[in-house]
Motif scaffolding. Sequence first.
Motif, PDB file in Angstrom:
ATOM      1  N   VAL A  77       3.321   8.352   0.384  1.00 47.77           N
ATOM      2  CA  VAL A  77       3.583   7.056  -0.236  1.00 47.77           C
ATOM      3  C   VAL A  77       4.977   6.571   0.162  1.00 47.77           C
ATOM      4  O   VAL A  77       5.946   7.323   0.105  1.00 47.77           O
ATOM      5  CB  VAL A  77       3.476   7.138  -1.775  1.00 47.77           C
ATOM      6  N   GLN A  78       5.068   5.307   0.564  1.00 48.42           N
ATOM      7  CA  GLN A  78       6.348   4.674   0.856  1.00 48.42           C
ATOM      8  C   GLN A  78       6.787   3.814  -0.318  1.00 48.42           C
ATOM      9  O   GLN A  78       7.925   3.888  -0.755  1.00 48.42           O
ATOM     10  CB  GLN A  78       6.249   3.818   2.134  1.00 48.42           C
ATOM     11  N   THR A  79       5.874   2.982  -0.827  1.00 45.00           N
ATOM     12  CA  THR A  79       6.185   2.101  -1.953  1.00 45.00           C
ATOM     13  C   THR A  79       4.904   1.560  -2.562  1.00 45.00           C
ATOM     14  O   THR A  79       3.847   1.594  -1.923  1.00 45.00           O
ATOM     15  CB  THR A  79       7.090   0.926  -1.500  1.00 45.00           C
ATOM     16  N   VAL A  80       5.010   1.071  -3.772  1.00 45.64           N
ATOM     17  CA  VAL A  80       3.927   0.327  -4.417  1.00 45.64           C
ATOM     18  C   VAL A  80       4.425  -1.105  -4.542  1.00 45.64           C
ATOM     19  O   VAL A  80       5.480  -1.365  -5.105  1.00 45.64           O
ATOM     20  CB  VAL A  80       3.575   0.900  -5.803  1.00 45.64           C
ATOM     21  N   THR A  81       3.665  -2.032  -3.979  1.00 45.19           N
ATOM     22  CA  THR A  81       4.049  -3.440  -3.952  1.00 45.19           C
ATOM     23  C   THR A  81       3.487  -4.169  -5.174  1.00 45.19           C
ATOM     24  O   THR A  81       2.297  -4.061  -5.469  1.00 45.19           O
ATOM     25  CB  THR A  81       3.509  -4.104  -2.668  1.00 45.19           C
ATOM     26  N   ALA A 130      -5.686  -0.086  -4.276  1.00 43.05           N
ATOM     27  CA  ALA A 130      -5.189   0.744  -3.171  1.00 43.05           C
ATOM     28  C   ALA A 130      -4.403  -0.088  -2.156  1.00 43.05           C
ATOM     29  O   ALA A 130      -3.529   0.440  -1.465  1.00 43.05           O
ATOM     30  CB  ALA A 130      -6.346   1.459  -2.480  1.00 43.05           C
ATOM     31  N   GLU A 131      -4.679  -1.388  -2.074  1.00 47.49           N
ATOM     32  CA  GLU A 131      -3.941  -2.263  -1.161  1.00 47.49           C
ATOM     33  C   GLU A 131      -2.478  -2.410  -1.568  1.00 47.49           C
ATOM     34  O   GLU A 131      -1.639  -2.760  -0.757  1.00 47.49           O
ATOM     35  CB  GLU A 131      -4.583  -3.651  -1.101  1.00 47.49           C
ATOM     36  N   ARG A 132      -2.154  -2.149  -2.812  1.00 44.04           N
ATOM     37  CA  ARG A 132      -0.770  -2.266  -3.288  1.00 44.04           C
ATOM     38  C   ARG A 132       0.097  -1.086  -2.841  1.00 44.04           C
ATOM     39  O   ARG A 132       1.315  -1.152  -2.912  1.00 44.04           O
ATOM     40  CB  ARG A 132      -0.748  -2.346  -4.811  1.00 44.04           C
ATOM     41  N   VAL A 133      -0.536   0.021  -2.403  1.00 44.70           N
ATOM     42  CA  VAL A 133       0.195   1.240  -2.058  1.00 44.70           C
ATOM     43  C   VAL A 133       0.419   1.288  -0.548  1.00 44.70           C
ATOM     44  O   VAL A 133      -0.539   1.346   0.234  1.00 44.70           O
ATOM     45  CB  VAL A 133      -0.566   2.497  -2.525  1.00 44.70           C
ATOM     46  N   GLU A 134       1.684   1.248  -0.131  1.00 43.93           N
ATOM     47  CA  GLU A 134       2.054   1.382   1.277  1.00 43.93           C
ATOM     48  C   GLU A 134       2.296   2.848   1.591  1.00 43.93           C
ATOM     49  O   GLU A 134       3.010   3.537   0.841  1.00 43.93           O
ATOM     50  CB  GLU A 134       3.322   0.577   1.580  1.00 43.93           C
ATOM     51  N   VAL A 135       1.692   3.343   2.670  1.00 40.03           N
ATOM     52  CA  VAL A 135       1.815   4.753   3.053  1.00 40.03           C
ATOM     53  C   VAL A 135       2.135   4.894   4.535  1.00 40.03           C
ATOM     54  O   VAL A 135       1.934   3.962   5.318  1.00 40.03           O
ATOM     55  CB  VAL A 135       0.515   5.535   2.745  1.00 40.03           C
ATOM     56  N   THR A 136       2.609   6.065   4.876  1.00 39.29           N
ATOM     57  CA  THR A 136       2.727   6.471   6.272  1.00 39.29           C
ATOM     58  C   THR A 136       1.714   7.593   6.468  1.00 39.29           C
ATOM     59  O   THR A 136       1.751   8.591   5.747  1.00 39.29           O
ATOM     60  CB  THR A 136       4.140   6.996   6.597  1.00 39.29           C
TER      61      THR A 136
END
Length: 81
Positions: A14-18, A70-76
């Motif tokens: 997880v990078q961030t939650v938008t 799930a679209e709100r969660v940015e991941v690598t």
Amino acid sequence: MRLSDAPKGAQAVVQTVTDAHPADLIAQRLRDLGFVAGEPVKLVARGPVGGDPVLIQIGSTRFALRRTEAERVEVTVEGVA
């Protein structure tokens, strides 16, 4: 990459939650559930129709999320540059 776009079986971090808007309660709830920067996650499965819901694993806990959540969660994704 958005968690909703990660391939099935992908290991990600997880990078961030938008937040979709100010005071976004869903984004806050995701953070409360453990979707925080640096946390490893895995996309376990997708629903049959349109990929909704998605089954996500954090540690030993699994969550079924709507695709819009799930679209709100940015991941690598590991192994993807």
